[in-house]
Scaffold this motif. Structure first.
Motif, PDB file in Angstrom:
ATOM      1  N   UNK A   1      27.915  42.490  41.741  1.00 36.02           N
ATOM      2  CA  UNK A   1      28.393  43.219  40.567  1.00 36.02           C
ATOM      3  C   UNK A   1      29.913  43.196  40.492  1.00 36.02           C
ATOM      4  N   UNK A   2      30.575  43.390  41.626  1.00 31.30           N
ATOM      5  CA  UNK A   2      32.047  43.368  41.656  1.00 31.30           C
ATOM      6  C   UNK A   2      32.555  41.984  41.278  1.00 31.30           C
ATOM      7  N   UNK A   3      31.950  40.948  41.830  1.00 34.62           N
ATOM      8  CA  UNK A   3      32.370  39.581  41.507  1.00 34.62           C
ATOM      9  C   UNK A   3      32.196  39.281  40.024  1.00 34.62           C
ATOM     10  N   UNK A   4      31.056  39.678  39.467  1.00 35.84           N
ATOM     11  CA  UNK A   4      30.781  39.421  38.055  1.00 35.84           C
ATOM     12  C   UNK A   4      31.796  40.129  37.154  1.00 35.84           C
ATOM     13  N   UNK A   5      32.113  41.379  37.485  1.00 33.34           N
ATOM     14  CA  UNK A   5      33.044  42.145  36.659  1.00 33.34           C
ATOM     15  C   UNK A   5      34.452  41.570  36.741  1.00 33.34           C
ATOM     16  N   UNK A   6      34.903  41.224  37.945  1.00 32.05           N
ATOM     17  CA  UNK A   6      36.243  40.657  38.097  1.00 32.05           C
ATOM     18  C   UNK A   6      36.377  39.347  37.318  1.00 32.05           C
ATOM     19  N   UNK A   7      35.348  38.504  37.380  1.00 34.18           N
ATOM     20  CA  UNK A   7      35.396  37.224  36.670  1.00 34.18           C
ATOM     21  C   UNK A   7      35.412  37.426  35.158  1.00 34.18           C
ATOM     22  N   UNK A   8      34.610  38.369  34.659  1.00 36.89           N
ATOM     23  CA  UNK A   8      34.574  38.624  33.219  1.00 36.89           C
ATOM     24  C   UNK A   8      35.915  39.124  32.713  1.00 36.89           C
ATOM     25  N   UNK A   9      36.550  40.024  33.466  1.00 35.13           N
ATOM     26  CA  UNK A   9      37.863  40.537  33.061  1.00 35.13           C
ATOM     27  C   UNK A   9      38.917  39.440  33.121  1.00 35.13           C
ATOM     28  N   UNK A  10      38.857  38.606  34.153  1.00 35.24           N
ATOM     29  CA  UNK A  10      39.840  37.537  34.299  1.00 35.24           C
ATOM     30  C   UNK A  10      39.765  36.567  33.126  1.00 35.24           C
ATOM     31  N   UNK A  11      38.567  36.316  32.621  1.00 32.68           N
ATOM     32  CA  UNK A  11      38.380  35.362  31.529  1.00 32.68           C
ATOM     33  C   UNK A  11      38.466  36.010  30.154  1.00 32.68           C
ATOM     34  N   UNK A  12      38.629  37.328  30.114  1.00 35.52           N
ATOM     35  CA  UNK A  12      38.665  38.024  28.828  1.00 35.52           C
ATOM     36  C   UNK A  12      39.859  37.564  27.996  1.00 35.52           C
ATOM     37  N   UNK A  13      39.656  37.518  26.679  1.00 39.21           N
ATOM     38  CA  UNK A  13      40.729  37.192  25.743  1.00 39.21           C
ATOM     39  C   UNK A  13      41.231  38.512  25.164  1.00 39.21           C
ATOM     40  N   UNK A  14      42.447  38.894  25.524  1.00 40.34           N
ATOM     41  CA  UNK A  14      43.033  40.154  25.064  1.00 40.34           C
ATOM     42  C   UNK A  14      44.408  39.834  24.487  1.00 40.34           C
ATOM     43  N   UNK A  15      44.507  39.789  23.191  1.00 43.95           N
ATOM     44  CA  UNK A  15      45.763  39.475  22.525  1.00 43.95           C
ATOM     45  C   UNK A  15      46.282  40.731  21.830  1.00 43.95           C
ATOM     46  N   UNK A  16      47.432  41.197  22.265  1.00 43.54           N
ATOM     47  CA  UNK A  16      48.004  42.401  21.689  1.00 43.54           C
ATOM     48  C   UNK A  16      48.932  43.066  22.683  1.00 43.54           C
ATOM     49  N   UNK A  17      48.946  44.397  22.732  1.00 44.15           N
ATOM     50  CA  UNK A  17      49.828  45.107  23.657  1.00 44.15           C
ATOM     51  C   UNK A  17      49.493  44.813  25.111  1.00 44.15           C
ATOM     52  N   UNK A  18      50.419  45.182  25.986  1.00 44.54           N
ATOM     53  CA  UNK A  18      50.193  45.055  27.427  1.00 44.54           C
ATOM     54  C   UNK A  18      48.993  45.912  27.823  1.00 44.54           C
ATOM     55  N   UNK A  19      48.162  45.393  28.719  1.00 44.74           N
ATOM     56  CA  UNK A  19      47.008  46.148  29.210  1.00 44.74           C
ATOM     57  C   UNK A  19      47.013  46.159  30.738  1.00 44.74           C
ATOM     58  N   UNK A  20      46.064  46.891  31.301  1.00 52.07           N
ATOM     59  CA  UNK A  20      45.915  46.965  32.754  1.00 52.07           C
ATOM     60  C   UNK A  20      44.919  45.937  33.276  1.00 52.07           C
ATOM     61  N   UNK A  21      44.598  44.895  32.487  1.00 54.58           N
ATOM     62  CA  UNK A  21      43.586  43.923  32.868  1.00 54.58           C
ATOM     63  C   UNK A  21      43.868  43.280  34.232  1.00 54.58           C
ATOM     64  N   UNK A  22      45.105  42.797  34.446  1.00 54.07           N
ATOM     65  CA  UNK A  22      45.419  42.143  35.721  1.00 54.07           C
ATOM     66  C   UNK A  22      45.279  43.110  36.891  1.00 54.07           C
ATOM     67  N   UNK A  23      45.673  44.356  36.680  1.00 51.75           N
ATOM     68  CA  UNK A  23      45.511  45.369  37.728  1.00 51.75           C
ATOM     69  C   UNK A  23      44.041  45.549  38.074  1.00 51.75           C
ATOM     70  N   UNK A  24      43.188  45.591  37.062  1.00 51.06           N
ATOM     71  CA  UNK A  24      41.755  45.760  37.307  1.00 51.06           C
ATOM     72  C   UNK A  24      41.199  44.610  38.135  1.00 51.06           C
ATOM     73  N   UNK A  25      41.563  43.389  37.768  1.00 51.44           N
ATOM     74  CA  UNK A  25      41.055  42.220  38.493  1.00 51.44           C
ATOM     75  C   UNK A  25      41.519  42.260  39.946  1.00 51.44           C
ATOM     76  N   UNK A  26      42.792  42.540  40.158  1.00 54.23           N
ATOM     77  CA  UNK A  26      43.318  42.589  41.524  1.00 54.23           C
ATOM     78  C   UNK A  26      42.693  43.733  42.315  1.00 54.23           C
ATOM     79  N   UNK A  27      42.460  44.877  41.655  1.00 51.78           N
ATOM     80  CA  UNK A  27      41.840  46.019  42.337  1.00 51.78           C
ATOM     81  C   UNK A  27      40.436  45.666  42.798  1.00 51.78           C
ATOM     82  N   UNK A  28      39.663  45.027  41.917  1.00 49.43           N
ATOM     83  CA  UNK A  28      38.286  44.675  42.252  1.00 49.43           C
ATOM     84  C   UNK A  28      38.219  43.670  43.398  1.00 49.43           C
ATOM     85  N   UNK A  29      39.276  42.871  43.561  1.00 47.50           N
ATOM     86  CA  UNK A  29      39.280  41.848  44.610  1.00 47.50           C
ATOM     87  C   UNK A  29      40.070  42.274  45.839  1.00 47.50           C
TER      88      UNK A  29
END
Length: 614
Positions: A377-405
């Motif tokens: 589950x952790x691997x699946x979530x980290x991969x989905x966030x890493x591949x997510x397309x988020x265009x706009x303001x700064x988000x915490x996406x990279x923090x989430x991926x690094x936290x999960x790993x």
């Protein structure tokens, strides 16, 4: 049978409730502030009612207006979601008094548990009254509400009064109740909770455990179910305590009992008499729709004698428009694109093109992964966030991926101090070394037709980009065969896609532009002008607004000419339902104070100037 539900909320949770109602054949009514007139939750509902104004106190916290809206729209039930009025007993009574069905616990149960001070007394836990040095650190906490608002960790006795005042102000603004209390703060405890569901026939379910230890500013960031690493004995004790708490107040509906766990000891924190933000992980593990169950219970249906059996593991990450590297500052602006690939669940209140404003919580979405094991589950979530397309303001996406790993998380050794220990490493810049080049090549696509290529070799083209606050300068050339750059082979380059080959490896970069903002894969860049314009000059010691917001308070004694110490609080900005402390950058004299209470400020507005003492 309920036929129409007014959702007394906004954003992600309003959309999530509307989705279940639609599945059940129930019509929905949305309420919206002026700031939310075009919001997704107002668009997906069958009917929408305007609440004049934008501030929560004028709109989503006005129970009288919401009851009036329900009656006007022909709703026969009200679901409060979470936050706002979800734990307000007077609102629950007003709903019932109007002849509407309240999809929540009895007002008496809310009163017994919604005040954390009374809840602790009910469970035999007393808050601190006369705090001494020996009690430190302590936590100042709002008696009403949650979500980290009105909470302050105090490590020095001299700071206690100021932090209590700040917590009261924030709690009053967020919940309409400024009551706070003080309790011991355990530095390295785990935040574990139990989902309960009760009907009107005496059945109470304990639906497993959840771990919510990864928090910033006492707001949860990553949650999972079941809580990993608990012994069967401790899990059983948590279930017993949670059911006891629910039965003690005659609870009905969905609720959550929260604990701080240290070793094999469980310390009762509070009971949230509502649906929790993190309820999807429990839904995924137990295969239930908690909103549907809330509605069934409100209609008088009985639960089965025993809850369904759990299966697998689920992990949820909260995607915020915020900058973790700069004190978690909330971000605003246009969300051009939000797409999360993979077999994960996405609960959101935004679609492409929506604007993120300053009035409400900056959570964009919840991304949930379920799998047979925690590691999967952790691997699946980290991969989905890493591949997510988020265009706009700064988000915490990279923090989430690094936290999960992170090793502490993957080995389930995290606690509530995780970000205190690891935030600098988790937010260190790590831009793709070829992202700026890909942006430049994409922008240069087709320019050779208008004179980019020359028969006689000349100097390379140069473009400048800002990435994570650093300037990156890239060079490329137009040649007879197309675009070229040193050190790489340009396999393909057009306005939307660049493929580079370096060291025998092909790298694909999808490129999107929105004004001077360029998104290359998961890297966001700002195109800098060829000849930079002179920037506004600010005197040394200038305090600039770190975000758009409202000046809600000037600290006592802060006037022009006053001497200030480094780190002294000068004023507070409120943005997205949180108050942000602005402190003196250095010891010196406050020579200029531009800020005024009630003033609306934009990002970068000059608030004050502190002249450093020589």
């Amino acid at each position: 049978m309920i036929t129409s539900v007014l959702v007394a909320n906004r954003g992600e949770i309003a959309c999530r409730i509307a989705r279940t109602c639609r599945d059940l054949g129930i019509a929905t009514v949305a309420v919206h502030s002026d700031a939310d007139a075009g919001a997704l939750h107002a668009r997906v509902a069958d009917t929408a009612v305007r609440l004049p104004g934008s501030a929560p106190a004028d709109t989503y916290l006005r129970g009288d207006l919401i009851v009036k809206a329900a009656l006007a729209a022909g709703a026969d039930a009200v679901h409060p979601g979470y936050g706002f009025l979800s734990e307000n007993a007077d609102f629950a009574r007003a709903v019932r008094d109007a002849g509407l069905v309240w999809i929540g616990p009895p007002p008496e149960a809310i009163e017994a548990m919604a005040s954390k001070t009374r809840a602790k007394q009910l469970m035999g836990v007393a808050p601190l009254t006369d705090v001494t040095e020996a009690d430190l650190p302590v936590l100042v906490k709002a008696a009403a509400g949650g979500g980290g608002r009105g909470m302050r960790v105090v490590r020095a006795l001299a700071d206690l009064d100021a932090e209590i005042a700040a917590a009261r102000a924030e709690a009053a603004s967020a919940f309409g109740d400024g009551e706070v209390f003080v309790e011991p703060y355990l530095e390295n405890g785990r935040h574990v909770e139990v989902q309960v569901l009760a009907d009107t026939h005496g059945t109470v379910w304990a639906l497993g455990t959840r771990d919510c230890s990864l928090q910033r500013r006492h707001q949860k960031v990553i949650e999972e179910a079941p809580a990993p690493g608990l012994t069967d004995a401790l899990t059983g004790e948590l279930h017993t305590l949670a059911v006891r708490a629910a039965r003690a107040v005659g609870y009905v509906g969905a609720g959550t009992v929260e604990f701080l766990v240290a070793g094999e000891r469980a310390h009762f924190l509070e009971m949230n008499t509502r649906l929790q933000v993190e309820h999807p992980v429990t839904e995924e593990v137990f295969g239930v729709d908690l909103v549907a169950e809330q509605i069934r219970v409100a209609e008088g249906h009985a639960l089965d004698p025993e809850p369904p059996a759990p299966r697998g593991h689920a992990v949820e990450a909260r995607l915020y428009a915020e900058d973790p590297a700069h004190d978690w500052a909330p971000q605003t602006g246009r969300l051009h694109r939000l797409a999360v690939p993979g077999a994960v669940r996405l609960d959101t209140g935004y679609t492409d093109g929506d604007d993120i404003g300053v009035h409400y919580d900056p959570m964009l979405a919840k991304v949930v992964a379920h799998a047979p094991t925690r590691a999967e589950a952790v691997r699946k979530l980290a991969a989905a966030l890493e591949r997510a397309v988020i265009h706009g303001p700064v988000t915490n996406r990279d923090l989430l991926v690094r936290s999960l790993r992170h090793e502490e998380f993957t080995r389930a050794r995290m606690d509530t101090g995780f970000y205190d220990r690891h935030l600098p490493a988790l937010t260190a810049p790590a831009a793709d070394p070829y992202a700026a080049l890909a942006a430049a090549l994409s922008d240069a696509h087709g320019r050779s037709r208008f004179g980019g290529w020359r028969n006689v070799p000349s100097q390379p083209q140069v473009k400048r980009y800002a990435v994570n606050g650093e300037e990156h300068k890239v060079r490329y050339r137009h040649t007879r065969t197309g675009l070229a750059a040193d050190g790489v082979t340009v396999v393909h380059a057009d306005a939307a896609l660049v493929i580079l080959e370096a060291d025998g490896v092909h790298r694909r970069y999808e490129v999107a532009r929105y004004g001077d903002r360029v998104h290359v894969g998961s890297t966001a860049l700002t195109a800098l002008p060829r000849f930079p314009a002179p920037e506004a000059d600010h005197a040394p010691g200038s305090l600039l607004a770190p975000m758009p917001g409202t000046v809600v308070r000037i600290a006592e004694g802060v006037t022009e000419g006053a001497a200030v110490e480094a780190g002294r609080p000068l004023l507070w900005l409120e943005a997205m339902k949180m108050q942000h402390k602005i402190t003196a950058p250095t010891a010196g004299t406050l020579t200029t104070l531009h800020a005024r209470e009630g003033q609306q400020v934009e990002l970068g507005t000059l608030l004050a100037v502190v002249e450093e003492t020589p």
